[in-house]
Design an enzyme around this catalytic site. Sequence first.
Site, mmCIF file in Angstrom:
data_model
loop_
_atom_site.group_PDB
_atom_site.id
_atom_site.type_symbol
_atom_site.label_atom_id
_atom_site.label_comp_id
_atom_site.label_asym_id
_atom_site.label_seq_id
_atom_site.Cartn_x
_atom_site.Cartn_y
_atom_site.Cartn_z
ATOM 1 N N ASN A 164 0.832 -1.202 0.000
ATOM 2 C CA ASN A 164 0.000 0.000 0.000
ATOM 3 C C ASN A 164 0.868 1.254 0.000
ATOM 4 O OD1 ASN A 164 -2.047 -1.819 0.180
ATOM 5 N ND2 ASN A 164 -2.369 -1.538 2.379
ATOM 6 N N VAL A 165 0.318 2.283 -0.584
ATOM 7 C CA VAL A 165 1.052 3.563 -0.670
ATOM 8 C C VAL A 165 0.370 4.627 0.190
ATOM 9 C CG1 VAL A 165 1.898 3.030 -2.990
ATOM 10 C CG2 VAL A 165 -0.259 4.269 -2.734
ATOM 11 N N ASP A 166 -0.637 4.198 1.007
ATOM 12 C CA ASP A 166 -1.504 5.175 1.699
ATOM 13 C C ASP A 166 -0.937 5.717 3.005
ATOM 14 O OD1 ASP A 166 -3.723 2.398 2.512
ATOM 15 O OD2 ASP A 166 -1.969 3.116 3.607
ATOM 16 N N CYS B 8 11.361 14.310 -8.207
ATOM 17 C CA CYS B 8 11.579 15.185 -9.375
ATOM 18 C C CYS B 8 12.193 14.412 -10.538
ATOM 19 C CB CYS B 8 12.516 16.334 -8.974
ATOM 20 S SG CYS B 8 12.953 17.375 -10.363
ATOM 21 N N CYS C 247 13.769 23.159 -8.913
ATOM 22 C CA CYS C 247 14.724 23.186 -10.037
ATOM 23 C C CYS C 247 13.984 23.349 -11.362
ATOM 24 C CB CYS C 247 15.564 21.890 -10.058
ATOM 25 S SG CYS C 247 14.727 20.498 -10.855
ATOM 26 N N GLY D 34 -5.105 -9.173 3.238
ATOM 27 C CA GLY D 34 -5.785 -8.228 2.350
ATOM 28 C C GLY D 34 -5.086 -7.994 1.035
ATOM 29 N N ALA E 162 -10.132 -8.123 7.977
ATOM 30 C CA ALA E 162 -8.883 -8.011 8.742
ATOM 31 C C ALA E 162 -9.103 -7.210 10.023
ATOM 32 C CB ALA E 162 -7.825 -7.336 7.865
ATOM 33 N N HIS F 70 5.871 -0.509 -2.707
ATOM 34 C CA HIS F 70 5.419 0.245 -3.880
ATOM 35 C C HIS F 70 5.468 1.744 -3.667
ATOM 36 C CE1 HIS F 70 2.976 -3.591 -5.011
ATOM 37 N NE2 HIS F 70 4.248 -3.702 -5.296
#
Length: 241
Positions: free
Chosen positions: A105-107, A130, A152, A189, A233, A122
């Site tokens: 998860n990226v949350d 950048c 930049c 999950g 879960a 992930h």
Amino acid sequence: MQSIKYSIQDIKERLRNSKAVTILTGAGISAESGVPIFRGKNGLWKNFRPEDLATPEAFKREPGLVWEWYDSRRQTLSRLKPNPGHFAIAEIEKRVKDFTLITQNVDGLHQLAGSKNIIELHGNIWRVRCLTCGKVAENRDVPIKILPFCECGGLLRPDVVWFGEMLSDDNLTRAFVASDNCDIMFVIGTSGVVHPAASLALRAKDEGASVVEINIENTPLTASADATFLGKAGEILPQLL
Ligand code: BV8
Ligand code: ZN
């Protein structure tokens, strides 16, 4: 709660006797927080599938559209909180000598719930990178200006791993070590379709770990799990404490 061969009590006992515990989570651990999972009926955004937008090609072609998708996910996430499943995982970490949490998860909800030793396979939706100078920074702008640029002048992208992109060597190595050296691995999950994350449970099993799956339905990993607990879960994990 009963899996075919083991009861929650059996797993609690195994957990108590484990020196090294590794937990692998996917979008399902955040579902009860209100975060849409990827491969469910509500896995689409404006009729796009994640596989269509979470790619370098899509970003190259339509950076604005991809940023709109990430911005809408960040806006949703900014109002959501960890659920009892996240908190139970953070509590297990406190009670186990050698603990690793590997999340797809990226949350960022595991961090909010207090988990410490986390491998974000992930990446993280609250970080940007950048394309010109490579600088990685946290960015919590909600909404984020589209298109966002670095000091930049370079274009910023979400600091996540897209389909077709390599996972960071460091994260992958740490995840393999944590899979190879645990007594028990919980797989919670995840639909087990995205690689290389999906292969971690098989690695753990090959190295002699017990694999315990927690999911609301069977997955491709169920066949190789020692026990599968069918249910939410957020309801099952607190029973392990
Ligand atoms: C790579 C970040 C090397 C972005 C994501 C053909 C065959 C096999 C593999 C491939 C193939 N073709 C291409 C590949 C490789 C590809 C892949 O695996 N594709 C899949 C779709 C077939 N993988 C890659 O590209 C990876 N890189 O392999 O590099 C390489 C290099 C070049 C060329 C080739 C290879 C990179 C993958 C990373 C992609 N990035 N996310 C973002 O989030 O925006 S993946 C995305 O899917 C999320 O990270 C998510 O976590 C992940 C996995 O999904 P799940 O977490 O499992 O979520 P899902 O919705 O699927 O399932 C939810 C589950 O929860 C369900 O089972 C449900 O039942 C359950 N659930 C629901 N509610 C609950 C619950 N369980 C418990 N309680 C509940 N309440
Ligand atoms: Zn820059």
